[in-house]
Design an enzyme around this catalytic site. Sequence first.
Site, PDB file in Angstrom:
ATOM      1  CG  HIS A 108      -4.272   0.532  -8.198  1.00  0.00           C
ATOM      2  ND1 HIS A 108      -5.572   0.624  -8.008  1.00  0.00           N
ATOM      3  CD2 HIS A 108      -3.450   1.504  -7.454  1.00  0.00           C
ATOM      4  CE1 HIS A 108      -5.581   1.416  -7.045  1.00  0.00           C
ATOM      5  NE2 HIS A 108      -4.569   1.948  -6.431  1.00  0.00           N
TER       6      HIS A 108
ATOM      7  CG  ASP B 138       3.202   4.109  -4.382  1.00  0.00           C
ATOM      8  OD1 ASP B 138       3.159   5.215  -3.654  1.00  0.00           O
ATOM      9  OD2 ASP B 138       2.355   3.368  -3.952  1.00  0.00           O
TER      10      ASP B 138
ATOM     11  CG  HIS C 284      -2.005   0.663   1.418  1.00  0.00           C
ATOM     12  ND1 HIS C 284      -2.364   1.577   0.238  1.00  0.00           N
ATOM     13  CD2 HIS C 284      -2.895   1.038   2.236  1.00  0.00           C
ATOM     14  CE1 HIS C 284      -3.505   2.573   0.649  1.00  0.00           C
ATOM     15  NE2 HIS C 284      -3.829   2.031   1.748  1.00  0.00           N
TER      16      HIS C 284
HETATM   17  N1  CMC Z   1       4.670  -7.098 -10.865  1.00  0.00           N
HETATM   18  C1  CMC Z   1       4.619  -7.987 -11.631  1.00  0.00           C
HETATM   19  N2  CMC Z   1       3.505  -8.853 -11.709  1.00  0.00           N
HETATM   20  C2  CMC Z   1       2.224  -8.095 -10.876  1.00  0.00           C
HETATM   21  C3  CMC Z   1       2.462  -6.905 -10.379  1.00  0.00           C
HETATM   22  C4  CMC Z   1       3.634  -6.400 -10.383  1.00  0.00           C
HETATM   23  N3  CMC Z   1       3.692  -4.975  -9.774  1.00  0.00           N
HETATM   24  N4  CMC Z   1       1.317  -6.613  -9.874  1.00  0.00           N
HETATM   25  C5  CMC Z   1       0.395  -7.757 -10.148  1.00  0.00           C
HETATM   26  N5  CMC Z   1       0.997  -8.526 -10.860  1.00  0.00           N
HETATM   27  C6  CMC Z   1       0.414  -9.998 -11.648  1.00  0.00           C
HETATM   28  C7  CMC Z   1       0.188 -10.907 -10.252  1.00  0.00           C
HETATM   29  O1  CMC Z   1       1.295 -11.611 -10.300  1.00  0.00           O
HETATM   30  C8  CMC Z   1      -0.995 -11.645 -11.259  1.00  0.00           C
HETATM   31  O2  CMC Z   1      -0.439 -12.367 -12.047  1.00  0.00           O
HETATM   32  P1  CMC Z   1      -0.883 -13.857 -12.398  1.00  0.00           P
HETATM   33  O3  CMC Z   1      -2.370 -13.472 -12.822  1.00  0.00           O
HETATM   34  O4  CMC Z   1      -0.055 -14.349 -13.359  1.00  0.00           O
HETATM   35  O5  CMC Z   1      -0.951 -14.649 -11.054  1.00  0.00           O
HETATM   36  C9  CMC Z   1      -1.715 -10.599 -11.924  1.00  0.00           C
HETATM   37  O6  CMC Z   1      -0.642  -9.414 -12.047  1.00  0.00           O
HETATM   38  C10 CMC Z   1      -2.742  -9.959 -10.862  1.00  0.00           C
HETATM   39  O7  CMC Z   1      -2.273  -9.605  -9.705  1.00  0.00           O
HETATM   40  P2  CMC Z   1      -3.003  -9.699  -8.479  1.00  0.00           P
HETATM   41  O8  CMC Z   1      -1.731  -9.570  -7.206  1.00  0.00           O
HETATM   42  O9  CMC Z   1      -4.061 -10.443  -8.267  1.00  0.00           O
HETATM   43  O10 CMC Z   1      -3.649  -8.046  -8.270  1.00  0.00           O
HETATM   44  P3  CMC Z   1      -3.914  -7.203  -7.032  1.00  0.00           P
HETATM   45  O11 CMC Z   1      -5.214  -6.375  -7.581  1.00  0.00           O
HETATM   46  O12 CMC Z   1      -4.321  -8.040  -5.763  1.00  0.00           O
HETATM   47  O13 CMC Z   1      -2.997  -6.366  -6.596  1.00  0.00           O
HETATM   48  C11 CMC Z   1      -1.255  -4.637  -6.087  1.00  0.00           C
HETATM   49  C12 CMC Z   1      -2.638  -4.980  -6.754  1.00  0.00           C
HETATM   50  C13 CMC Z   1      -1.084  -3.232  -6.094  1.00  0.00           C
HETATM   51  C14 CMC Z   1      -1.116  -5.070  -4.630  1.00  0.00           C
HETATM   52  C15 CMC Z   1      -0.087  -5.327  -6.997  1.00  0.00           C
HETATM   53  O14 CMC Z   1      -0.490  -4.809  -8.276  1.00  0.00           O
HETATM   54  C16 CMC Z   1       1.211  -5.179  -6.529  1.00  0.00           C
HETATM   55  O15 CMC Z   1       1.733  -5.704  -5.701  1.00  0.00           O
HETATM   56  N6  CMC Z   1       1.924  -4.162  -7.069  1.00  0.00           N
HETATM   57  C17 CMC Z   1       3.169  -3.851  -6.562  1.00  0.00           C
HETATM   58  C18 CMC Z   1       3.017  -3.073  -5.153  1.00  0.00           C
HETATM   59  C19 CMC Z   1       2.590  -1.536  -5.667  1.00  0.00           C
HETATM   60  O16 CMC Z   1       3.217  -0.996  -6.541  1.00  0.00           O
HETATM   61  N7  CMC Z   1       1.793  -1.076  -4.627  1.00  0.00           N
HETATM   62  C20 CMC Z   1       1.171   0.371  -4.853  1.00  0.00           C
HETATM   63  C21 CMC Z   1      -0.403   0.329  -4.995  1.00  0.00           C
HETATM   64  S1  CMC Z   1      -0.674   2.075  -5.806  1.00  0.00           S
HETATM   65  C22 CMC Z   1      -0.803   2.842  -4.097  1.00  0.00           C
HETATM   66  C23 CMC Z   1      -1.832   2.551  -3.257  1.00  0.00           C
HETATM   67  O17 CMC Z   1      -3.162   2.796  -3.572  1.00  0.00           O
HETATM   68  O18 CMC Z   1      -1.666   1.988  -2.236  1.00  0.00           O
END
Ligand code: CMC
Length: 428
Positions: free
Chosen positions: A306, A362, A267
């Site tokens: 995201h 970010d 986050h």
């Molecule tokens: N790098 C590589 N792969 C990714 C990433 C990433 N940053 N984010 C998602 N994926 C992949 C993930 O592995 C999954 O692949 P598969 O379908 O093959 O298993 C797919 O994309 C969907 O990901 P998810 O984890 O189900 O998506 P989510 O909606 O649960 O997660 C997130 C959202 C923001 C936690 C995630 O994208 C992430 O960990 N990003 C990196 C951390 C980050 O930058 N966070 C800041 C968010 S913006 C600030 C805020 O609002 O807090």
Amino acid sequence: MADTLTITDNRTGKTYELPIQDGTIRADALRQIRTSEDDFGLMTYDPAFMNTASCRSAITLIDGDKGILRYRGYPIEQLAENSTYLEVAYLLLNGELPNQVQLDKWTDKVTNHTYVHEFLRDAMQGFRYDAHAMGKMVSMLGALSTFYPESKNVRDPAVRHEHIVKIIAKMPTIAAWAHRHSVGRPYVYPDNELSYTGNFLNMLFRMAEPRFKPNPVLSRALDILFILHADHEQNCSTNAARAVGSAETDPYSTLAAASAALYGPLHGGANEAVLRMLRQIGDVKNVPEFVKSVKDGKGRLMGFGHRVYKNYDPRAKVIKKLAHDVFEVTGKNPLLEIAIELENIALNEDYFVKRKLYPNVDFYSGLIYQAMGFPVEMFPVLFAIPRASGWLAQWQEMLVDPEQKIARPRQIYTGIELRDYVPMNARG
Ligand code: CMC
């Protein structure tokens, strides 16, 4: 065409008609679907709230597919261009932009509550020299609740308003002192002649000069960053604020809980993680190899992806542009080239395109913060300062919403149904 959903329960053959309102059905309406008199009724299962609206809110609109973010209907790009953080905080909290008289009064009130109790300064001294700034922020917010026990009268609008003002006013003071404590410098008291962000820079960076003169470009850049971070509808920390606040917890403790959620690397901690990642990559020539390792599942590309945006985060666009203004004053951040190369490669890779992974807020904000002289551990704190106005607006909206009660999800119990206690000597 009726706005209803017809459900047939194949267990019983019975049919039900549920109303659809605002594109949703009420989970409660499913409870009538039972197999017998003593059946609890049908529930929904939605870990991580992937498809559940937990509230009705008139504060922030996000359209993740189109990359749209609006506060109270105003596009984020227009607010970033024309407004100030304090004006935006007023907008979030009150629903309308203030007129000049209202803005002056609001600014005056916030400015007059920037000081914190001296005991809080002593409390700060209790931390070890290497305590993370965000840990201090969370603790100081919790500590503030002990100074204002009357703030627990959350049903009284006048009390709410008084403490909303205090929190917005004191966030920069606590944040700046958390930093001064880390670097072993004397605390700087607020200068109420300066703007909200100008004073923040003063409390962070003033040394021996009798009066600190904030750089106007940096002060405005911080103001824009604060506007961009002020609210983001039902994210993890806002959900924490609403859930904790629903127990009628005082606003300081509620915001401590929200800040704790924001501390997490998925986050508010992501911009810190971005910088660490860029440093680890070290050189533009290592970018392709790094991207390959992410595609191979050996870690995430921080600052990408995201839950809601499946398009370029509109805040990231504003920040990327802002970075150039800041770098004109501070000099270019050498990690910028790595970030740009990373973005270029990732945006053209099938892995990221297929999953709709774009830079989020970010990705570039950490580079700006670092160029402005902030250590990485201050990044989530810089997020928490403006998000306080969003948390408070959402907390207040939750409290006055007659449909809201103490938050209490259901579960699907997967444990053992019943067994008898086993004495120690009979256990294997
Ligand atoms: N790098 C590589 N792969 C990714 C990433 C990433 N940053 N984010 C998602 N994926 C992949 C993930 O592995 C999954 O692949 P598969 O379908 O093959 O298993 C797919 O994309 C969907 O990901 P998810 O984890 O189900 O998506 P989510 O909606 O649960 O997660 C997130 C959202 C923001 C936690 C995630 O994208 C992430 O960990 N990003 C990196 C951390 C980050 O930058 N966070 C800041 C968010 S913006 C600030 C805020 O609002 O807090």
